[in-house]
Design a protein around this motif. Sequence first.
Motif, PDB file in Angstrom:
ATOM      1  N   ALA A 101       1.025  -1.308   0.123  1.00 22.30           N
ATOM      2  CA  ALA A 101       0.336  -0.137   0.444  1.00 22.30           C
ATOM      3  C   ALA A 101       1.086   1.190  -0.061  1.00 22.30           C
ATOM      4  O   ALA A 101       2.107   1.073   0.426  1.00 22.30           O
ATOM      5  N   SER A 102       0.287   2.290   0.374  1.00 18.73           N
ATOM      6  CA  SER A 102       0.633   3.404  -1.152  1.00 18.73           C
ATOM      7  C   SER A 102       0.849   4.771   0.524  1.00 18.73           C
ATOM      8  O   SER A 102       1.382   5.545   1.174  1.00 18.73           O
ATOM      9  N   SER A 103      -0.429   4.050   1.633  1.00 16.03           N
ATOM     10  CA  SER A 103      -1.193   5.050   2.118  1.00 16.03           C
ATOM     11  C   SER A 103       0.200   4.866   4.065  1.00 16.03           C
ATOM     12  O   SER A 103       0.534   4.184   4.306  1.00 16.03           O
ATOM     13  N   LYS A 104       0.616   5.549   4.275  1.00 12.59           N
ATOM     14  CA  LYS A 104       0.977   5.791   5.680  1.00 12.59           C
ATOM     15  C   LYS A 104      -0.162   5.132   7.108  1.00 12.59           C
ATOM     16  O   LYS A 104      -1.191   5.321   6.495  1.00 12.59           O
ATOM     17  N   GLY A 105       0.577   4.176   7.126  1.00 15.36           N
ATOM     18  CA  GLY A 105       0.462   3.605   9.136  1.00 15.36           C
ATOM     19  C   GLY A 105      -0.114   2.231   7.985  1.00 15.36           C
ATOM     20  O   GLY A 105      -1.038   0.986   8.664  1.00 15.36           O
ATOM     21  N   THR A 106      -0.005   2.265   6.969  1.00 16.39           N
ATOM     22  CA  THR A 106      -0.166   0.993   6.217  1.00 16.39           C
ATOM     23  C   THR A 106       0.503  -0.570   6.921  1.00 16.39           C
ATOM     24  O   THR A 106       0.232  -2.223   7.067  1.00 16.39           O
ATOM     25  N   MET A 107       1.975  -0.669   6.185  1.00 10.20           N
ATOM     26  CA  MET A 107       2.795  -0.814   6.404  1.00 10.20           C
ATOM     27  C   MET A 107       3.424  -1.762   8.820  1.00 10.20           C
ATOM     28  O   MET A 107       2.745  -2.860   8.360  1.00 10.20           O
ATOM     29  N   CYS A 417      -5.882  -5.753  20.416  1.00 10.97           N
ATOM     30  CA  CYS A 417      -6.057  -4.700  20.458  1.00 10.97           C
ATOM     31  C   CYS A 417      -4.988  -3.730  19.744  1.00 10.97           C
ATOM     32  O   CYS A 417      -5.661  -2.604  19.241  1.00 10.97           O
ATOM     33  N   LEU A 418      -4.390  -4.234  19.747  1.00 10.87           N
ATOM     34  CA  LEU A 418      -2.976  -3.246  18.985  1.00 10.87           C
ATOM     35  C   LEU A 418      -2.857  -3.252  17.329  1.00 10.87           C
ATOM     36  O   LEU A 418      -3.576  -2.310  16.572  1.00 10.87           O
ATOM     37  N   MET A 419      -3.872  -4.474  16.768  1.00 10.77           N
ATOM     38  CA  MET A 419      -4.506  -4.350  15.392  1.00 10.77           C
ATOM     39  C   MET A 419      -5.554  -3.619  15.203  1.00 10.77           C
ATOM     40  O   MET A 419      -5.282  -3.094  13.860  1.00 10.77           O
ATOM     41  N   LEU A 420      -6.098  -3.278  16.157  1.00  9.92           N
ATOM     42  CA  LEU A 420      -7.827  -2.638  16.117  1.00  9.92           C
ATOM     43  C   LEU A 420      -7.250  -1.281  16.199  1.00  9.92           C
ATOM     44  O   LEU A 420      -7.436   0.073  15.488  1.00  9.92           O
ATOM     45  N   PHE A 421      -6.115  -1.249  16.941  1.00  9.27           N
ATOM     46  CA  PHE A 421      -5.668   0.459  17.583  1.00  9.27           C
ATOM     47  C   PHE A 421      -5.198   0.843  15.338  1.00  9.27           C
ATOM     48  O   PHE A 421      -5.675   2.417  15.032  1.00  9.27           O
ATOM     49  N   MET A 422      -4.357   0.158  15.142  1.00 10.96           N
ATOM     50  CA  MET A 422      -3.407   0.954  13.777  1.00 10.96           C
ATOM     51  C   MET A 422      -4.838   0.838  12.830  1.00 10.96           C
ATOM     52  O   MET A 422      -4.626   1.703  12.237  1.00 10.96           O
ATOM     53  N   ALA A 423      -5.737  -0.224  12.624  1.00 12.49           N
ATOM     54  CA  ALA A 423      -6.586  -0.353  12.344  1.00 12.49           C
ATOM     55  C   ALA A 423      -7.777   0.748  11.912  1.00 12.49           C
ATOM     56  O   ALA A 423      -7.392   1.894  11.188  1.00 12.49           O
ATOM     57  N   PHE A 424      -7.781   1.656  12.792  1.00  8.92           N
ATOM     58  CA  PHE A 424      -8.492   2.810  13.112  1.00  8.92           C
ATOM     59  C   PHE A 424      -7.286   4.236  12.723  1.00  8.92           C
ATOM     60  O   PHE A 424      -7.904   4.288  12.708  1.00  8.92           O
ATOM     61  N   ARG A 425      -6.258   3.621  13.591  1.00 10.74           N
ATOM     62  CA  ARG A 425      -5.486   4.662  13.012  1.00 10.74           C
ATOM     63  C   ARG A 425      -4.408   5.623  11.537  1.00 10.74           C
ATOM     64  O   ARG A 425      -4.579   6.046  11.031  1.00 10.74           O
ATOM     65  N   LEU A 426      -5.319   3.938  10.899  1.00 12.43           N
ATOM     66  CA  LEU A 426      -4.662   4.038   9.454  1.00 12.43           C
ATOM     67  C   LEU A 426      -6.367   5.462   8.534  1.00 12.43           C
ATOM     68  O   LEU A 426      -6.592   5.709   7.765  1.00 12.43           O
ATOM     69  N   GLN A 444     -14.387   7.261   6.868  1.00 12.28           N
ATOM     70  CA  GLN A 444     -14.620   7.443   8.014  1.00 12.28           C
ATOM     71  C   GLN A 444     -15.556   6.638   8.882  1.00 12.28           C
ATOM     72  O   GLN A 444     -15.222   6.568  10.191  1.00 12.28           O
ATOM     73  N   ALA A 445     -16.147   6.065   7.841  1.00 18.13           N
ATOM     74  CA  ALA A 445     -17.594   5.088   8.658  1.00 18.13           C
ATOM     75  C   ALA A 445     -17.123   3.727   8.633  1.00 18.13           C
ATOM     76  O   ALA A 445     -17.281   3.597  10.231  1.00 18.13           O
ATOM     77  N   ALA A 446     -15.338   3.152   7.755  1.00 14.75           N
ATOM     78  CA  ALA A 446     -14.793   2.055   8.602  1.00 14.75           C
ATOM     79  C   ALA A 446     -13.942   1.892   9.661  1.00 14.75           C
ATOM     80  O   ALA A 446     -13.832   1.287   9.999  1.00 14.75           O
ATOM     81  N   GLN A 447     -13.447   3.801   9.729  1.00 18.66           N
ATOM     82  CA  GLN A 447     -12.689   3.941  10.863  1.00 18.66           C
ATOM     83  C   GLN A 447     -13.677   3.565  12.096  1.00 18.66           C
ATOM     84  O   GLN A 447     -12.739   2.884  13.026  1.00 18.66           O
ATOM     85  N   MET A 474     -13.511  -8.024   9.004  1.00 15.85           N
ATOM     86  CA  MET A 474     -12.895  -8.573   8.068  1.00 15.85           C
ATOM     87  C   MET A 474     -13.008  -7.529   6.357  1.00 15.85           C
ATOM     88  O   MET A 474     -12.184  -6.491   6.103  1.00 15.85           O
ATOM     89  N   VAL A 475     -14.140  -7.182   6.664  1.00 15.92           N
ATOM     90  CA  VAL A 475     -14.785  -6.075   5.811  1.00 15.92           C
ATOM     91  C   VAL A 475     -14.103  -4.779   5.444  1.00 15.92           C
ATOM     92  O   VAL A 475     -13.377  -4.225   5.062  1.00 15.92           O
ATOM     93  N   LEU A 476     -14.438  -4.605   6.931  1.00 11.56           N
ATOM     94  CA  LEU A 476     -14.297  -3.047   7.345  1.00 11.56           C
ATOM     95  C   LEU A 476     -12.199  -3.052   7.430  1.00 11.56           C
ATOM     96  O   LEU A 476     -11.617  -1.903   6.816  1.00 11.56           O
ATOM     97  N   ILE A 477     -11.252  -3.728   7.505  1.00 14.40           N
ATOM     98  CA  ILE A 477      -9.854  -3.635   7.431  1.00 14.40           C
ATOM     99  C   ILE A 477      -9.466  -3.809   6.061  1.00 14.40           C
ATOM    100  O   ILE A 477      -8.445  -3.055   5.328  1.00 14.40           O
ATOM    101  N   GLY A 478      -9.907  -4.970   4.812  1.00 17.84           N
ATOM    102  CA  GLY A 478      -9.877  -5.386   3.888  1.00 17.84           C
ATOM    103  C   GLY A 478     -10.236  -3.709   2.959  1.00 17.84           C
ATOM    104  O   GLY A 478      -9.196  -3.235   1.922  1.00 17.84           O
ATOM    105  N   TYR A 479     -11.275  -2.953   3.644  1.00 21.01           N
ATOM    106  CA  TYR A 479     -11.458  -1.991   2.980  1.00 21.01           C
ATOM    107  C   TYR A 479     -10.605  -1.024   2.574  1.00 21.01           C
ATOM    108  O   TYR A 479      -9.872  -0.370   1.910  1.00 21.01           O
ATOM    109  N   LEU A 480     -10.044  -0.334   3.819  1.00 17.41           N
ATOM    110  CA  LEU A 480      -9.258   0.324   5.155  1.00 17.41           C
ATOM    111  C   LEU A 480      -7.713  -0.024   3.797  1.00 17.41           C
ATOM    112  O   LEU A 480      -7.553   1.270   2.853  1.00 17.41           O
ATOM    113  N   PHE A 481      -7.166  -1.182   3.538  1.00 13.34           N
ATOM    114  CA  PHE A 481      -6.687  -1.794   3.229  1.00 13.34           C
ATOM    115  C   PHE A 481      -6.100  -1.050   1.421  1.00 13.34           C
ATOM    116  O   PHE A 481      -5.558  -0.826   0.886  1.00 13.34           O
ATOM    117  N   ALA A 482      -7.787  -1.470   0.840  1.00 16.56           N
ATOM    118  CA  ALA A 482      -7.925  -1.573  -0.484  1.00 16.56           C
ATOM    119  C   ALA A 482      -7.825   0.214  -0.976  1.00 16.56           C
ATOM    120  O   ALA A 482      -7.638   0.911  -1.883  1.00 16.56           O
TER     121      ALA A 482
END
Length: 492
Positions: A101-107, A417-426, A444-447, A474-482
């Motif tokens: 991915a190209s966005s900050k916070g993905t890796m 919990c850190l995974m969810l936090f990082m997804a929220f941060r992404l 914003q809704a996915a976050q 997984m749909v929400l996290i996958g959507y953020l990755f996409a």
Amino acid sequence: MLAPVLVVITVCFSILSGIAVSLFGNVIGFLLIGLVIGAMLITAPRATVWATVVGGMAIAGLVELYLPSFQAIRWIFAILSIVLGVISTVKWLGDSSKELASSKGTMPLAAVMVLFVFLVFVSIVVGELTLGNAIVGLKNYFQMWGLMLALAWLGYKPIDARRFLNFMGFLALIQMPFVLHQFLVLVPLRTGAVDAAHKVVAVDIVAGTFGGNMMGGGRSADLAILAAFAVTLFFAQWKAGLRHLSSAAILSAIAFAPILFNEAKLALVLLPIGLFLLFRKTITQRPFAWLLGASVLSVCIAAIILVYSMLPGAASQESKSLKNYVAESIEYNLGKRGYGSAVLNRSTAYRFWWSEHQRTGNVSQALLGHGPGFSNDIAILRGDNSNASRYAGYAIGLTGLSSLLWDIGLVGASAFCLMLFMAFRLGHHLTEKWQGTPHEPFVQAAQIGIALIAISLLIINFVAFDVGFQTILMVLIGYLFAMAKVSTREFS
């Protein structure tokens, strides 16, 4: 036009496969399952993604409730997800660029998810599960993760990716027919003395397409999460100027109305938090408008609590007054009273976990867990987890967080919990990236949806086994990755 047709074909074949397993045995059933999976993966993997999403949020729950003898149908969607994960990973490995991915916070998010998977395997090594139970636990933990990988690596454009969130909003709007049938037909069947003796709450079965078990609980918490997410999405669209206020209000009322027919108190927690996160900047910018909205929401929540106190149940379960209803709810959530027929409740479950590991002095299992599925109450009662049988009746896995603590330990639970936090941060980074575009309210809704799921870990225990809950996550996290993979210059 091909994708919807393939989705319908897959659902039909799923039903036929389940019937074949039930009537003719596993061999023919698995042959049909293999045919479906093979054909769909070869011809249209994206249609397979849709079939898995629809199956995870609707078909699996309805089959469990209305066609319990055809439980094999539910396996198909987990199998589809797992195979999708394999196919997506192979596709990514074959990509010469291997760009995630190209966005900050993905890796950082991807790294934490890999760490979590590693820690679940570590919990098997240090835990006390048999090989068979460990395999089942692994399947339950990761059965829908393939959806996330498919959304991340199958090259979805933003306009395609957001259709999954639109589907979740649409699904929230069509829950009422299922809810009314469950409330009017199934609830009366669960209000007898036998049900009361087993602490079966009648209205728990009112869960819409997420279904449940007539002899036990329902997935009403999944319905609550979906409803809260849908309301957040509709008002995010209004906030972005993509929808009129009247439209957002009417659609939100339709999406949230099913919650009036069950006792999913989770919705009363998630809805105000979701709206607060959405409009948090309004507190300083338009304080009077925020106070007005908060007052209206408070009145609505008070009215819902009143309705909850009057919902049908066995005579021994019915509260005599609103005051008694609230007092009982506080006692078995925050007091010392056990939840239902269990010894523990949502607050004492954590103290019990701490005291048990302090008593035994087992530091390694406190940190790394007893193995995935160790805390599963159904498995414990069936005797599948013999080492956990000493906790039968305690409900050590009453909440998602307590399940994670027992299964994968303090380190593994912290990683999740850190995974969810990082997804929220992404999601925060992506909201800034897509600001001013038609995709901003969806991001914003996915976050916010990720935040709602994180809060639900303190209340429900679906994280370690439930297909519907995991599909939403997984749909929400996958959507953020996409969305992270696409440059804003390409979105149109």
